[in-house]
Enzyme design. Structure first.
Site, mmCIF file in Angstrom:
data_model
loop_
_atom_site.group_PDB
_atom_site.id
_atom_site.type_symbol
_atom_site.label_atom_id
_atom_site.label_comp_id
_atom_site.label_asym_id
_atom_site.label_seq_id
_atom_site.Cartn_x
_atom_site.Cartn_y
_atom_site.Cartn_z
ATOM 1 C CG LEU A 11 -1.792 -1.371 1.497
ATOM 2 C CD1 LEU A 11 -2.844 -0.902 2.609
ATOM 3 C CD2 LEU A 11 -2.478 -1.674 0.014
ATOM 4 N N GLY A 55 0.833 -5.161 1.475
ATOM 5 C CA GLY A 55 0.047 -5.187 0.385
ATOM 6 C C GLY A 55 0.610 -5.805 -0.929
ATOM 7 C CG ASN A 58 6.634 -5.339 5.730
ATOM 8 O OD1 ASN A 58 5.552 -5.310 5.109
ATOM 9 N ND2 ASN A 58 7.590 -4.545 5.569
ATOM 10 C CD GLU A 59 1.128 -5.664 6.792
ATOM 11 O OE1 GLU A 59 1.976 -6.606 6.850
ATOM 12 O OE2 GLU A 59 0.438 -5.447 5.667
#
Ligand SMILES: CCCCCCC/C=C/C(=O)SCCNC(=O)CCNC(=O)[C@H](O)C(C)(C)COP(=O)(O)OP(=O)(O)OC[C@H]1O[C@@H](n2cnc3c(N)ncnc32)[C@H](O)[C@@H]1OP(=O)(O)O
Length: 210
Positions: A52, A90, A114-115
């Site tokens: 994203l 994303g 990996n957020e």
């Protein structure tokens, strides 16, 4: 479908909207039975998608974020087949929505959700798509640590299906799709796929109620 939004194919509102419109057109095209999505960025090593667009989420109005989020969900609902280089967050979701993932065998590429490394939480349906692909324990470790896997590690846990030399990714993707398309009758394939996703669809429906 070639993605070419320099520098890193980050998924902005404009980019995702164009992607969804293109997918809708292909869905309506009776001659189209499959899709290979790839990046044609000129950077080396190649990025599939950086996920994203971080700038799309920073300092924007709630209305803008709502519109952005809607198109992210729409993208997640539509995808089919993929091949790739680096795919964080994303970008990883984009490939998880595909039926088959072929990754270029270059240790400089990584893939994963990996957020948590960014201090954000992978949404429920990112997590569930990962569980459906690599199982609960692998997801538990991957998401809590925000792991990005090199190709060999990704193959080992089933996050990708096949590794191939970089210059053969598209050829192998075409051959694989040809094989998948030998299965007769769209309806049986689509019904099988829906059955596999039935529980998840129900969970998502319940989640949207609360
Ligand atoms: C509305 C609610 C939302 C909740 C969201 C919850 C879920 C979130 C999902 C996400 O996808 S968050 C995004 C996570 N993405 C990342 O962590 C990727 C970060 N990027 C990288 O790791 C690397 O850039 C790369 C993709 C591996 C490429 O590395 P490379 O060395 O080739 O290029 P860079 O020099 O790092 O970057 C070039 C250029 O691109 C910009 N950029 C990189 N990633 C993004 C991004 N995701 N969004 C926007 N822009 C990005 C980077 O800043 C560089 O820009 P310049 O400095 O050249 O201007």
């Amino acid at each position: 479908m070639h993605m070419q939004s320099p520098p890193v194919n980050s998924l902005s509102l404009d980019f995702l909207t164009e992607l969804c419109i293109s997918l809708e057109k292909l869905e309506m095209d009776k001659g189209c039975r499959g899709l290979i999505i790839t990046s044609v960025l000129s950077n080396q090593p190649k990025v599939f998608s950086a996920g994203l667009d971080i700038l799309e989420m920073y300092g924007k109005s709630p209305e803008h974020c709502g519109e952005f989020w809607k198109v992210v969900q729409e993208m997640w609902l539509k995808f089919y087949g993929s091949n790739m280089g680096s795919s964080p967050a994303g970008g990883c979701l984009l490939s998880l929505t595909c039926d088959y993932r072929i990754m270029a065998d270059n240790p400089r590429y990584t893939i994963g959700l990996n957020e948590t490394q960014l201090g954000i939480v992978a949404p429920f349906w990112f997590k569930e798509t990962m569980v459906n692909t690599v199982g609960h324990r692998n997801t538990e470790v991957a998401l809590q640590l925000g792991l990005l896997y090199k190709p060999a590690e990704a193959l080992k846990i089933g996050l990708v299906d096949q590794l191939v030399p970089e210059d053969q990714v598209f050829t192998v993707a075409s051959q694989t799709m040809t094989k998948w398309l030998t299965i007769p009758g769209n309806v049986s394939v689509i019904t099988t796929k829906s059955t596999l996703n039935l529980l998840f669809s129900f969970q998502l429906w319940c989640f949207n109620l609360v």
